[in-house]
Design a protein around this motif. Structure first.
Motif, PDB file in Angstrom:
ATOM      1  N   ASP A  13      25.830 -19.829  -6.865  1.00 15.79           N
ATOM      2  CA  ASP A  13      26.909 -19.485  -7.770  1.00 15.79           C
ATOM      3  C   ASP A  13      27.405 -18.533  -7.445  1.00 15.79           C
ATOM      4  OD1 ASP A  13      28.841 -19.348  -9.590  1.00 15.79           O
ATOM      5  OD2 ASP A  13      27.513 -19.650 -11.463  1.00 15.79           O
ATOM      6  N   PRO A  14      28.320 -18.444  -6.026  1.00 19.84           N
ATOM      7  CA  PRO A  14      28.905 -17.255  -5.544  1.00 19.84           C
ATOM      8  C   PRO A  14      29.804 -16.533  -6.417  1.00 19.84           C
ATOM      9  CG  PRO A  14      29.156 -19.231  -4.189  1.00 19.84           C
ATOM     10  CD  PRO A  14      28.379 -19.968  -5.225  1.00 19.84           C
ATOM     11  N   GLU A  15      30.745 -17.461  -7.129  1.00 22.03           N
ATOM     12  CA  GLU A  15      31.736 -16.628  -8.047  1.00 22.03           C
ATOM     13  C   GLU A  15      30.946 -15.831  -9.015  1.00 22.03           C
ATOM     14  OE1 GLU A  15      34.902 -16.564  -7.803  1.00 22.03           O
ATOM     15  OE2 GLU A  15      34.383 -17.837  -6.076  1.00 22.03           O
ATOM     16  N   THR A  17      28.151 -14.359  -8.549  1.00 26.65           N
ATOM     17  CA  THR A  17      27.243 -13.328  -7.860  1.00 26.65           C
ATOM     18  C   THR A  17      28.661 -12.368  -7.455  1.00 26.65           C
ATOM     19  OG1 THR A  17      25.551 -14.693  -7.035  1.00 26.65           O
ATOM     20  CG2 THR A  17      25.937 -12.740  -5.905  1.00 26.65           C
ATOM     21  N   ARG A  18      29.607 -12.721  -7.107  1.00 23.58           N
ATOM     22  CA  ARG A  18      30.693 -11.835  -6.693  1.00 23.58           C
ATOM     23  C   ARG A  18      31.356 -11.150  -7.959  1.00 23.58           C
ATOM     24  NH1 ARG A  18      33.143 -16.772  -3.505  1.00 23.58           N
ATOM     25  NH2 ARG A  18      32.122 -16.530  -1.454  1.00 23.58           N
ATOM     26  N   ALA A  19      31.324 -11.819  -9.125  1.00 19.18           N
ATOM     27  CA  ALA A  19      31.749 -11.027 -10.214  1.00 19.18           C
ATOM     28  C   ALA A  19      30.648 -10.129 -10.568  1.00 19.18           C
ATOM     29  CB  ALA A  19      31.684 -12.238 -11.434  1.00 19.18           C
ATOM     30  N   PHE A  20      29.319 -10.266 -10.522  1.00 20.03           N
ATOM     31  CA  PHE A  20      28.221  -9.288 -10.744  1.00 20.03           C
ATOM     32  C   PHE A  20      28.648  -8.067 -10.137  1.00 20.03           C
ATOM     33  CE2 PHE A  20      24.301  -7.213  -9.622  1.00 20.03           C
ATOM     34  CZ  PHE A  20      23.832  -6.731 -10.875  1.00 20.03           C
ATOM     35  N   PHE A  21      29.021  -8.262  -8.875  1.00 20.83           N
ATOM     36  CA  PHE A  21      29.122  -6.923  -7.968  1.00 20.83           C
ATOM     37  C   PHE A  21      30.459  -6.230  -8.147  1.00 20.83           C
ATOM     38  CE2 PHE A  21      25.556  -8.890  -5.641  1.00 20.83           C
ATOM     39  CZ  PHE A  21      24.945  -7.957  -5.421  1.00 20.83           C
ATOM     40  N   ALA A  32      38.557 -11.390   1.977  1.00 23.68           N
ATOM     41  CA  ALA A  32      38.659 -11.645   3.616  1.00 23.68           C
ATOM     42  C   ALA A  32      39.435 -13.166   3.558  1.00 23.68           C
ATOM     43  CB  ALA A  32      37.211 -12.023   4.065  1.00 23.68           C
ATOM     44  N   GLY A  33      39.764 -13.848   2.506  1.00 22.21           N
ATOM     45  CA  GLY A  33      40.639 -14.843   2.406  1.00 22.21           C
ATOM     46  C   GLY A  33      39.788 -16.042   1.440  1.00 22.21           C
ATOM     47  N   GLY A  34      40.563 -16.533   0.654  1.00 17.79           N
ATOM     48  CA  GLY A  34      40.099 -17.747  -0.239  1.00 17.79           C
ATOM     49  C   GLY A  34      39.133 -17.262  -1.351  1.00 17.79           C
ATOM     50  N   GLY A  35      39.142 -16.106  -1.668  1.00 18.38           N
ATOM     51  CA  GLY A  35      38.204 -15.593  -2.557  1.00 18.38           C
ATOM     52  C   GLY A  35      36.952 -14.791  -2.020  1.00 18.38           C
ATOM     53  N   TRP A  36      36.873 -14.946  -0.732  1.00 26.28           N
ATOM     54  CA  TRP A  36      35.382 -14.473  -0.311  1.00 26.28           C
ATOM     55  C   TRP A  36      35.648 -13.148  -0.159  1.00 26.28           C
ATOM     56  CZ3 TRP A  36      31.540 -17.349   2.818  1.00 26.28           C
ATOM     57  CH2 TRP A  36      31.801 -18.599   2.493  1.00 26.28           C
ATOM     58  N   GLY A 107      23.126 -16.262  -9.834  1.00 26.79           N
ATOM     59  CA  GLY A 107      23.406 -17.279  -8.857  1.00 26.79           C
ATOM     60  C   GLY A 107      22.538 -16.619  -7.444  1.00 26.79           C
ATOM     61  N   ALA A 108      21.810 -15.646  -7.538  1.00 28.38           N
ATOM     62  CA  ALA A 108      21.249 -15.082  -6.339  1.00 28.38           C
ATOM     63  C   ALA A 108      19.864 -14.807  -6.675  1.00 28.38           C
ATOM     64  CB  ALA A 108      21.892 -14.041  -5.870  1.00 28.38           C
ATOM     65  N   GLY A 109      19.270 -14.888  -7.853  1.00 26.57           N
ATOM     66  CA  GLY A 109      17.878 -14.719  -8.033  1.00 26.57           C
ATOM     67  C   GLY A 109      17.593 -13.002  -8.549  1.00 26.57           C
ATOM     68  N   ARG A 110      16.337 -12.781  -8.247  1.00 29.74           N
ATOM     69  CA  ARG A 110      16.071 -11.216  -8.673  1.00 29.74           C
ATOM     70  C   ARG A 110      16.231 -10.392  -7.426  1.00 29.74           C
ATOM     71  NH1 ARG A 110      10.279 -11.912 -11.485  1.00 29.74           N
ATOM     72  NH2 ARG A 110       9.752 -12.383  -9.360  1.00 29.74           N
ATOM     73  N   MET A 111      16.461  -9.214  -7.811  1.00 26.68           N
ATOM     74  CA  MET A 111      16.629  -8.195  -6.738  1.00 26.68           C
ATOM     75  C   MET A 111      15.865  -7.172  -7.376  1.00 26.68           C
ATOM     76  SD  MET A 111      20.056  -6.536  -5.055  1.00 26.68           S
ATOM     77  CE  MET A 111      20.462  -8.039  -4.027  1.00 26.68           C
ATOM     78  N   MET A 112      15.244  -6.226  -6.175  1.00 25.18           N
ATOM     79  CA  MET A 112      14.614  -4.942  -6.449  1.00 25.18           C
ATOM     80  C   MET A 112      15.679  -3.743  -6.819  1.00 25.18           C
ATOM     81  SD  MET A 112      11.918  -2.532  -4.403  1.00 25.18           S
ATOM     82  CE  MET A 112      10.647  -4.008  -3.997  1.00 25.18           C
TER      83      MET A 112
END
Length: 126
Positions: A13-15, A17-21, A32-36, A107-112
């Motif tokens: 779920d890239p949207e 994940t991007r919203a999280f950061f 970088a274009g197109g919401g990336w 969307g990206a799982g667990r991170m330490m």
């Protein structure tokens, strides 16, 4: 010669994940274009670890890469992330190299998340 280090997090779920950061962590970014979105990360360092420990425990297989978020005070950071709606595990583990816990990145799982106890390399002069 090398002027940066680019990290990619793959997401179902890239949207989200991007919203999280962007929204939760508040990291600056460019489109970088197109919401990336490409995010400016905080100071970084790179460690190279063996795939197995001295007593045969498996730590990873080739190719495996891990990204972690670092902090100065893991308990305070855990509470701040929770206040922002981030799922953070209750347990903080003393791993020797530092104190760790896991957070859920949408969307990206667990991170330490970890508070290092070792000298850090990200503030070294070039």
């Amino acid at each position: 010669m090398i002027n940066g280090f680019h990290t990619i997090i793959y997401s179902d779920d890239p949207e989200a994940t991007r919203a999280f950061f962007r929204d939760v962590l508040g990291w600056p970014h460019v489109d970088a274009g197109g919401g990336w979105l490409i995010f400016k990360t905080r100071p970084a360092e790179l460690g190279v670890h063996p795939t197995a420990g001295g007593e045969g425990e498996v730590w990873g297989t080739v190719p495996t890469h891990q990204s972690s978020l670092m902090c100065d005070d893991i308990e305070a950071t855990r509470e701040e992330l929770r206040a922002r709606g981030v799922a953070v595990e209750d347990e903080i583990v003393d791993e020797g190299f530092g104190l760790t816990t896991l957070i859920e990145v949408p969307g990206a799982g667990r991170m330490m998340l970890y508070e290092p106890r070792h000298d850090t390399a990200y503030d070294l002069d070039d």
